[in-house]
Design a protein around this motif. Structure first.
Motif, mmCIF file in Angstrom:
data_model
loop_
_atom_site.group_PDB
_atom_site.id
_atom_site.type_symbol
_atom_site.label_atom_id
_atom_site.label_comp_id
_atom_site.label_asym_id
_atom_site.label_seq_id
_atom_site.Cartn_x
_atom_site.Cartn_y
_atom_site.Cartn_z
ATOM 1 N N GLY A 143 59.479 28.247 54.353
ATOM 2 C CA GLY A 143 60.509 28.851 55.206
ATOM 3 C C GLY A 143 59.993 28.964 56.622
ATOM 4 O O GLY A 143 59.483 28.012 57.192
ATOM 5 N N ASN A 144 60.065 30.181 57.166
ATOM 6 C CA ASN A 144 59.675 30.378 58.564
ATOM 7 C C ASN A 144 58.254 30.848 58.770
ATOM 8 O O ASN A 144 57.850 31.138 59.889
ATOM 9 N N SER A 145 57.498 30.988 57.679
ATOM 10 C CA SER A 145 56.142 31.479 57.905
ATOM 11 C C SER A 145 55.110 30.549 57.293
ATOM 12 O O SER A 145 55.401 29.733 56.421
ATOM 13 N N ALA A 146 53.891 30.687 57.810
ATOM 14 C CA ALA A 146 52.822 29.798 57.369
ATOM 15 C C ALA A 146 51.495 30.533 57.353
ATOM 16 O O ALA A 146 51.283 31.502 58.078
ATOM 17 N N ILE A 147 50.610 30.023 56.503
ATOM 18 C CA ILE A 147 49.256 30.561 56.391
ATOM 19 C C ILE A 147 48.280 29.434 56.730
ATOM 20 O O ILE A 147 48.512 28.282 56.368
ATOM 21 N N LEU A 148 47.239 29.779 57.448
ATOM 22 C CA LEU A 148 46.247 28.786 57.855
ATOM 23 C C LEU A 148 44.923 29.115 57.179
ATOM 24 O O LEU A 148 44.437 30.240 57.304
ATOM 25 N N LEU A 149 44.364 28.148 56.455
ATOM 26 C CA LEU A 149 43.101 28.376 55.767
ATOM 27 C C LEU A 149 42.015 27.528 56.422
ATOM 28 O O LEU A 149 42.105 26.293 56.438
ATOM 29 N N SER A 150 40.996 28.177 56.944
ATOM 30 C CA SER A 150 39.984 27.453 57.733
ATOM 31 C C SER A 150 39.042 26.623 56.885
ATOM 32 O O SER A 150 38.509 25.638 57.344
ATOM 33 N N SER A 151 38.810 27.048 55.638
ATOM 34 C CA SER A 151 37.699 26.543 54.839
ATOM 35 C C SER A 151 36.388 26.769 55.592
ATOM 36 O O SER A 151 36.357 27.513 56.573
ATOM 37 N N ASP A 152 35.285 26.138 55.150
ATOM 38 C CA ASP A 152 33.983 26.381 55.783
ATOM 39 C C ASP A 152 34.010 25.776 57.183
ATOM 40 O O ASP A 152 34.304 24.597 57.350
ATOM 41 N N THR A 153 33.682 26.580 58.186
ATOM 42 C CA THR A 153 33.763 26.071 59.553
ATOM 43 C C THR A 153 32.837 26.843 60.471
ATOM 44 O O THR A 153 32.491 27.993 60.191
ATOM 45 N N TYR A 154 32.437 26.230 61.544
ATOM 46 C CA TYR A 154 31.673 26.929 62.584
ATOM 47 C C TYR A 154 32.586 27.198 63.783
ATOM 48 O O TYR A 154 32.765 28.325 64.200
ATOM 49 N N SER A 155 33.201 26.151 64.285
ATOM 50 C CA SER A 155 34.116 26.339 65.411
ATOM 51 C C SER A 155 35.490 26.797 64.912
ATOM 52 O O SER A 155 35.965 26.347 63.868
ATOM 53 N N LEU A 156 36.110 27.688 65.678
ATOM 54 C CA LEU A 156 37.479 28.104 65.360
ATOM 55 C C LEU A 156 38.482 27.558 66.374
ATOM 56 O O LEU A 156 39.646 27.954 66.377
ATOM 57 N N GLU A 157 38.011 26.651 67.215
ATOM 58 C CA GLU A 157 38.873 26.122 68.283
ATOM 59 C C GLU A 157 40.164 25.515 67.757
ATOM 60 O O GLU A 157 41.245 25.746 68.294
ATOM 61 N N GLU A 158 40.040 24.727 66.707
ATOM 62 C CA GLU A 158 41.223 24.066 66.149
ATOM 63 C C GLU A 158 42.213 25.105 65.608
ATOM 64 O O GLU A 158 43.418 25.008 65.832
ATOM 65 N N VAL A 159 41.679 26.106 64.917
ATOM 66 C CA VAL A 159 42.528 27.181 64.378
ATOM 67 C C VAL A 159 43.277 27.870 65.518
ATOM 68 O O VAL A 159 44.492 28.078 65.464
ATOM 69 N N VAL A 160 42.544 28.211 66.578
ATOM 70 C CA VAL A 160 43.137 28.924 67.716
ATOM 71 C C VAL A 160 44.225 28.074 68.375
ATOM 72 O O VAL A 160 45.327 28.551 68.654
ATOM 73 N N THR A 161 43.923 26.793 68.592
ATOM 74 C CA THR A 161 44.912 25.891 69.191
ATOM 75 C C THR A 161 46.171 25.833 68.337
ATOM 76 O O THR A 161 47.293 25.936 68.841
ATOM 77 N N LEU A 162 45.987 25.667 67.038
ATOM 78 C CA LEU A 162 47.143 25.562 66.141
ATOM 79 C C LEU A 162 48.003 26.825 66.192
ATOM 80 O O LEU A 162 49.232 26.744 66.231
ATOM 81 N N VAL A 163 47.364 27.978 66.190
ATOM 82 C CA VAL A 163 48.132 29.227 66.202
ATOM 83 C C VAL A 163 48.908 29.373 67.513
ATOM 84 O O VAL A 163 50.071 29.772 67.511
ATOM 85 N N HIS A 164 48.257 29.004 68.626
ATOM 86 C CA HIS A 164 48.957 29.106 69.910
ATOM 87 C C HIS A 164 50.160 28.163 69.988
ATOM 88 O O HIS A 164 51.140 28.454 70.665
ATOM 89 N N GLU A 165 50.068 27.040 69.291
ATOM 90 C CA GLU A 165 51.146 26.040 69.345
ATOM 91 C C GLU A 165 52.267 26.311 68.349
ATOM 92 O O GLU A 165 53.323 25.708 68.431
ATOM 93 N N ASP A 166 52.002 27.167 67.377
ATOM 94 C CA ASP A 166 52.873 27.209 66.209
ATOM 95 C C ASP A 166 53.260 28.644 65.841
ATOM 96 O O ASP A 166 52.471 29.389 65.265
ATOM 97 N N GLU A 167 54.472 29.008 66.166
ATOM 98 C CA GLU A 167 54.975 30.370 65.942
ATOM 99 C C GLU A 167 55.057 30.741 64.460
ATOM 100 O O GLU A 167 55.075 31.907 64.102
ATOM 101 N N GLN A 168 55.111 29.715 63.609
ATOM 102 C CA GLN A 168 55.252 29.939 62.166
ATOM 103 C C GLN A 168 54.064 30.688 61.559
ATOM 104 O O GLN A 168 54.211 31.425 60.592
ATOM 105 N N ILE A 169 52.888 30.451 62.117
ATOM 106 C CA ILE A 169 51.665 30.948 61.474
ATOM 107 C C ILE A 169 51.549 32.466 61.614
ATOM 108 O O ILE A 169 51.467 32.993 62.709
ATOM 109 N N SER A 170 51.563 33.150 60.464
ATOM 110 C CA SER A 170 51.520 34.610 60.473
ATOM 111 C C SER A 170 50.220 35.146 59.879
ATOM 112 O O SER A 170 49.876 36.308 60.058
#
Ligand SMILES: [Zn+2]
Ligand SMILES: [Zn+2]
Length: 248
Positions: A143-170
């Motif tokens: 529907g209108n919401s989404a969850i983002l799962l990082s898995s094992d990671t060092y940088s969070l840059e991609e996560v941050v970019t995705l959240v800024h671009e995507d209103e769905q991610i709650s």
């Protein structure tokens, strides 16, 4: 409200047929694992794949559908070379199911540009991770919401970019493996500490996101949880335990 369930070491059940990673999921799922058709693998490390071997083997006689592994090419190559190689475990991609069609196991390379539609209109899309081996995280939406799962990671840059671009991610699920004092090891093994995690997420602080933290090394659990309390500030944080249902 849509949800997914943590079903073992860093494994998340999206619906009866789809799971992200397969670390110790049989002790939670048991016979329900017979219904699994696709494992969306984040990377080749053992704590994320160990039960692939047993999902197929334990219920070999009962399974009627091929178990498909969706993963990056590097991950598939690693599984073929080091796990299902007829030395460590049988090559189940060459073994037909006795009571079903096709082979017991199959592989499909994940397309990073593609959104895959699952049951009940849930959707899944992979994004590139930052780990010592090729890896992905996943966005699962409904529907209108989404969850983002990082898995094992060092940088969070991609996560941050995705959240800024995507209103769905709650909601976010981010790993935190080591205490702050072990930042060097976190860096060389490409994992996070509470300090690295909350620094990395700084620009998302006031977005009202829900944050689940997982992948805490058992040995440092108490120390890490105390540190999370110190560093979390305004974040709405929950530490993940096996069997917990994550709503998003
Ligand atoms: Zn790993
Ligand atoms: Zn791991």
């Amino acid at each position: 409200m849509p949800n997914i369930q943590e079903v073992g070491h860093s494994s998340f059940l999206i619906d009866a047929r789809n799971v992200i990673d397969a670390g110790n999921i049989l002790r939670t799922l048991g016979e329900k694992s017979i219904a699994l058709e696709t494992v969306w693998v984040t990377h080749s490390h053992l704590d994320h794949i160990v039960d692939l071997a047993f999902i197929i083997d334990e219920y070999f006689d009962t399974r009627t559908k091929t178990l498909k592994i969706m993963a990056l090419k590097e991950t598939i190559d690693a599984l073929k070379a080091h796990v299902f190689n007829n030395v460590i475990w049988p090559d189940f991609s060459k073994i037909p199911l006795p009571h079903g069609e096709g082979m017991a196991l199959s592989y499909e390379e994940i397309d990073l540009n593609k959104t895959y539609t699952l049951e009940n209109e849930k959707k899944i899309k992979a994004f590139t991770g930052d780990h010592t081996v090729a890896s992905v995280g996943y966005k699962v939406s409904s529907g209108n919401s989404a969850i983002l799962l990082s898995s094992d990671t060092y940088s969070l840059e991609e996560v941050v970019t995705l959240v800024h671009e995507d209103e769905q991610i709650s909601t976010l699920v981010i790993e935190c493996s080591f205490p702050v004092r072990m930042a060097e090891l976190a860096k060389s093994s490409k994992h996070l500490t509470p300090e690295l995690l909350f620094n990395g997420l700084k620009t998302l602080e006031n977005k009202g996101l829900k944050l689940y933290i997982n992948h805490i090394k058992a040995m440092y659990q108490e120390e890490i949880i105390k540190e999370i309390e110190v560093y979390k500030k305004e974040w709405d944080v929950m530490i993940l335990k096996e069997g917990v249902t994550l709503e998003f």
